[in-house]
Design an enzyme around this catalytic site. Sequence first.
Site, PDB file in Angstrom:
ATOM      1  N   SER A  24       5.988 -24.567 -76.355  1.00  0.00           N
ATOM      2  CA  SER A  24       5.424 -25.765 -75.700  1.00  0.00           C
ATOM      3  C   SER A  24       4.660 -25.388 -74.430  1.00  0.00           C
ATOM      4  O   SER A  24       3.581 -25.916 -74.159  1.00  0.00           O
ATOM      5  CB  SER A  24       6.550 -26.731 -75.309  1.00  0.00           C
ATOM      6  OG  SER A  24       7.190 -27.222 -76.446  1.00  0.00           O
ATOM      7  N   ARG A  28       0.347 -25.380 -73.571  1.00  0.00           N
ATOM      8  CA  ARG A  28      -0.185 -26.166 -72.443  1.00  0.00           C
ATOM      9  C   ARG A  28      -0.884 -25.264 -71.429  1.00  0.00           C
ATOM     10  O   ARG A  28      -1.951 -25.599 -70.929  1.00  0.00           O
ATOM     11  CB  ARG A  28       0.941 -26.975 -71.788  1.00  0.00           C
ATOM     12  CG  ARG A  28       1.392 -28.140 -72.678  1.00  0.00           C
ATOM     13  CD  ARG A  28       2.682 -28.745 -72.185  1.00  0.00           C
ATOM     14  NE  ARG A  28       3.026 -29.986 -72.875  1.00  0.00           N
ATOM     15  CZ  ARG A  28       3.677 -30.059 -74.031  1.00  0.00           C
ATOM     16  NH1 ARG A  28       4.062 -28.953 -74.657  1.00  0.00           N
ATOM     17  NH2 ARG A  28       3.948 -31.235 -74.583  1.00  0.00           N
ATOM     18  N   GLY A  94       0.925 -29.055 -84.929  1.00  0.00           N
ATOM     19  CA  GLY A  94       0.775 -30.437 -84.467  1.00  0.00           C
ATOM     20  C   GLY A  94       0.506 -30.483 -82.972  1.00  0.00           C
ATOM     21  O   GLY A  94      -0.280 -31.315 -82.499  1.00  0.00           O
ATOM     22  N   SER A 165       7.290 -38.947 -77.546  1.00  0.00           N
ATOM     23  CA  SER A 165       6.635 -37.703 -77.951  1.00  0.00           C
ATOM     24  C   SER A 165       5.962 -37.043 -76.755  1.00  0.00           C
ATOM     25  O   SER A 165       5.046 -37.606 -76.145  1.00  0.00           O
ATOM     26  CB  SER A 165       5.592 -37.984 -79.033  1.00  0.00           C
ATOM     27  OG  SER A 165       4.702 -36.886 -79.132  1.00  0.00           O
ATOM     28  N   GLN A 167       4.102 -34.517 -76.929  1.00  0.00           N
ATOM     29  CA  GLN A 167       2.723 -34.152 -77.301  1.00  0.00           C
ATOM     30  C   GLN A 167       1.780 -35.297 -76.977  1.00  0.00           C
ATOM     31  O   GLN A 167       0.680 -35.085 -76.457  1.00  0.00           O
ATOM     32  CB  GLN A 167       2.649 -33.830 -78.791  1.00  0.00           C
ATOM     33  CG  GLN A 167       3.437 -32.589 -79.168  1.00  0.00           C
ATOM     34  CD  GLN A 167       3.515 -32.377 -80.661  1.00  0.00           C
ATOM     35  OE1 GLN A 167       3.020 -33.200 -81.441  1.00  0.00           O
ATOM     36  NE2 GLN A 167       4.147 -31.299 -81.069  1.00  0.00           N
ATOM     37  N   ASP A 313      13.996 -30.415 -81.823  1.00  0.00           N
ATOM     38  CA  ASP A 313      13.703 -29.152 -82.523  1.00  0.00           C
ATOM     39  C   ASP A 313      14.970 -28.363 -82.857  1.00  0.00           C
ATOM     40  O   ASP A 313      14.924 -27.408 -83.637  1.00  0.00           O
ATOM     41  CB  ASP A 313      12.766 -28.278 -81.671  1.00  0.00           C
ATOM     42  CG  ASP A 313      11.364 -28.886 -81.586  1.00  0.00           C
ATOM     43  OD1 ASP A 313      11.025 -29.716 -82.446  1.00  0.00           O
ATOM     44  OD2 ASP A 313      10.624 -28.532 -80.652  1.00  0.00           O
ATOM     45  N   LYS A 340       8.058 -34.055 -89.256  1.00  0.00           N
ATOM     46  CA  LYS A 340       7.805 -32.754 -88.618  1.00  0.00           C
ATOM     47  C   LYS A 340       7.089 -31.862 -89.640  1.00  0.00           C
ATOM     48  O   LYS A 340       6.530 -32.356 -90.598  1.00  0.00           O
ATOM     49  CB  LYS A 340       9.125 -32.145 -88.134  1.00  0.00           C
ATOM     50  CG  LYS A 340       9.758 -32.939 -86.991  1.00  0.00           C
ATOM     51  CD  LYS A 340       8.943 -32.785 -85.731  1.00  0.00           C
ATOM     52  CE  LYS A 340       9.500 -33.559 -84.570  1.00  0.00           C
ATOM     53  NZ  LYS A 340       8.622 -33.511 -83.404  1.00  0.00           N
ATOM     54  N   ARG A 344      12.472 -32.927 -92.340  1.00  0.00           N
ATOM     55  CA  ARG A 344      13.614 -32.063 -91.996  1.00  0.00           C
ATOM     56  C   ARG A 344      14.962 -32.672 -92.391  1.00  0.00           C
ATOM     57  O   ARG A 344      15.927 -31.931 -92.578  1.00  0.00           O
ATOM     58  CB  ARG A 344      13.582 -31.709 -90.502  1.00  0.00           C
ATOM     59  CG  ARG A 344      12.471 -30.716 -90.201  1.00  0.00           C
ATOM     60  CD  ARG A 344      12.415 -30.273 -88.758  1.00  0.00           C
ATOM     61  NE  ARG A 344      11.426 -29.208 -88.619  1.00  0.00           N
ATOM     62  CZ  ARG A 344      10.862 -28.846 -87.473  1.00  0.00           C
ATOM     63  NH1 ARG A 344      11.211 -29.453 -86.356  1.00  0.00           N
ATOM     64  NH2 ARG A 344       9.973 -27.872 -87.440  1.00  0.00           N
ATOM     65  N   ARG A 386      11.447 -23.895 -88.716  1.00  0.00           N
ATOM     66  CA  ARG A 386      12.805 -24.178 -88.215  1.00  0.00           C
ATOM     67  C   ARG A 386      13.816 -24.307 -89.358  1.00  0.00           C
ATOM     68  O   ARG A 386      15.000 -24.035 -89.168  1.00  0.00           O
ATOM     69  CB  ARG A 386      12.793 -25.415 -87.311  1.00  0.00           C
ATOM     70  CG  ARG A 386      11.908 -25.196 -86.074  1.00  0.00           C
ATOM     71  CD  ARG A 386      12.276 -26.018 -84.887  1.00  0.00           C
ATOM     72  NE  ARG A 386      11.160 -26.060 -83.953  1.00  0.00           N
ATOM     73  CZ  ARG A 386      10.888 -25.125 -83.043  1.00  0.00           C
ATOM     74  NH1 ARG A 386      11.661 -24.063 -82.910  1.00  0.00           N
ATOM     75  NH2 ARG A 386       9.835 -25.249 -82.244  1.00  0.00           N
TER      76      ARG A 386
HETATM   77  C1  S3P Z   1       6.583 -30.580 -78.588  1.00  0.00           C
HETATM   78  C2  S3P Z   1       7.135 -31.811 -78.724  1.00  0.00           C
HETATM   79  C3  S3P Z   1       7.939 -32.196 -79.908  1.00  0.00           C
HETATM   80  C4  S3P Z   1       8.461 -30.976 -80.636  1.00  0.00           C
HETATM   81  C5  S3P Z   1       7.398 -29.956 -80.862  1.00  0.00           C
HETATM   82  C6  S3P Z   1       6.788 -29.495 -79.560  1.00  0.00           C
HETATM   83  C7  S3P Z   1       5.744 -30.319 -77.402  1.00  0.00           C
HETATM   84  O1  S3P Z   1       7.120 -32.923 -80.781  1.00  0.00           O
HETATM   85  O2  S3P Z   1       9.041 -31.367 -81.856  1.00  0.00           O
HETATM   86  O3  S3P Z   1       7.935 -28.827 -81.545  1.00  0.00           O
HETATM   87  O4  S3P Z   1       5.426 -29.151 -77.117  1.00  0.00           O
HETATM   88  O5  S3P Z   1       5.395 -31.288 -76.736  1.00  0.00           O
HETATM   89  P1  S3P Z   1       6.817 -34.495 -80.577  1.00  0.00           P
HETATM   90  O6  S3P Z   1       5.956 -34.626 -79.380  1.00  0.00           O
HETATM   91  O7  S3P Z   1       6.108 -34.900 -81.828  1.00  0.00           O
HETATM   92  O8  S3P Z   1       8.151 -35.146 -80.431  1.00  0.00           O
END
Ligand code: S3P
Length: 427
Positions: A24, A28, A94, A165, A167, A313, A340, A344, A386
């Site tokens: 993560s 970023r 994603g 989320s 993200q 996760d 995901k 899952r 995972r």
């Molecule tokens: C993440 C947020 C989560 C997580 C993903 C990484 C991130 O997803 O499952 O592996 O880096 O912000 P979501 O934002 O869809 O919950």
Amino acid sequence: MAEQIVIRPARNISGSLRLPGDKSISHRYAMLAGIAEGGTRLENFSTGADCASTLNCLRAVGVEWERAENVVTIQGRGSRWQGPTLPIDCGNSGSTMRMLSGILAGQDFSSELAGDASLSRRPMARVITPLQAMGARISADGSHAPLRITGGDLKAIHYKTPVASAQVKSAVLFAGLFAKGETGVEEPVRTRDHGELALRAFGAEVRLQGNTASLVGGQRLHGLEATVPGDLSSAAFFLCAAALFPGSQLTISGLGLNPTRSSLLDLLGGMGVRITITQLEEHHGELMGTVQVQGGELRGVVIESPYTEKLIDEIPVLAAIAPYSETGVEIRDGRELRVKESDRIAAVAANLRAMGAEVEEREDGLRIPGKQSLHGAEIDCFGDHRIAMAFAVAALRAEGETVMKGADAAAISFPFFFEALESVAQR
Ligand code: S3P
């Protein structure tokens, strides 16, 4: 990495590890480095294929970078990227597609973000809706990739996210850098705050109030030097493996311990695993330290909101060790697990059953009774990193050998996972 890997039972998990950088944070830092002024140097960058996808996307918009092992240096372009000539390939990631959308929404060119078959099935309306509200033009295949984004001229919004989320939160805040006025994101449950911390590390002012993070548009970012802490979601597989055996003694150093990510440590502590944290340090707002675990008993637990979101996760591996617990594990409020990299909930249920476990699959979770004995089986990794790693852990306490089909999926977040697991599995 081999497509098929055989896991043999272990006696316990003992030894020391240092893990590759957090996925993560790596995503970023790389993206913000691309819109910063000046250069950025990142040590211990994630070795996963997902973060390599982010770097490749950056190259497609004219951001130059070099990589030597796990050190990545990125030459920022400031706020203006170069329009890509071809669709940008986000691979399986994603995070790449959703967060990059936020920055592309602020660019005055058109671009197309594409992904592999799994990513093309994942929900994108969650970023399309707020970014359109800010003024970006986005078209998609229904609400799925490929996304065609024409950006520029954004206005600030206050966005209440219907899904928790991180993200989405980061995507909207990144777009907010290009908007006129103050953009805020309010979440139903506070998710990981790596986006907010990274923005601050690159010099932006971010305001936090309750579950709302906001920033004023037009702020300029400056390149930095940073070390990415070890990935706690990768560590989860080793911590849960250690938890399976009373004789385990495992140390993981340089591990990311951001409190919005570290619920797993509290949860395992509550289940009876002995955990000690030492050498705590802070780097650019991110906590890191050394974690020592000793196996003990493994009590059962109920995981529900807001912990399900915080452990999102880690749920696959917690479910994979659940049958070995005393009273079982129940997971509630986890509908997001179905969208995901694989479904899952279904993947965990199918593989636990293949290993002889009793499982109750629910729309938004699972109930897995405790005190069960599992046997080796053929595991389908469902193309999901995972799931591959979670069932390699379950296999360590099963009777007989387990054959992992499609084990190479682990490379999405952790290419040397199986080697690392072998190095601490005592037989
Ligand atoms: C993440 C947020 C989560 C997580 C993903 C990484 C991130 O997803 O499952 O592996 O880096 O912000 P979501 O934002 O869809 O919950």
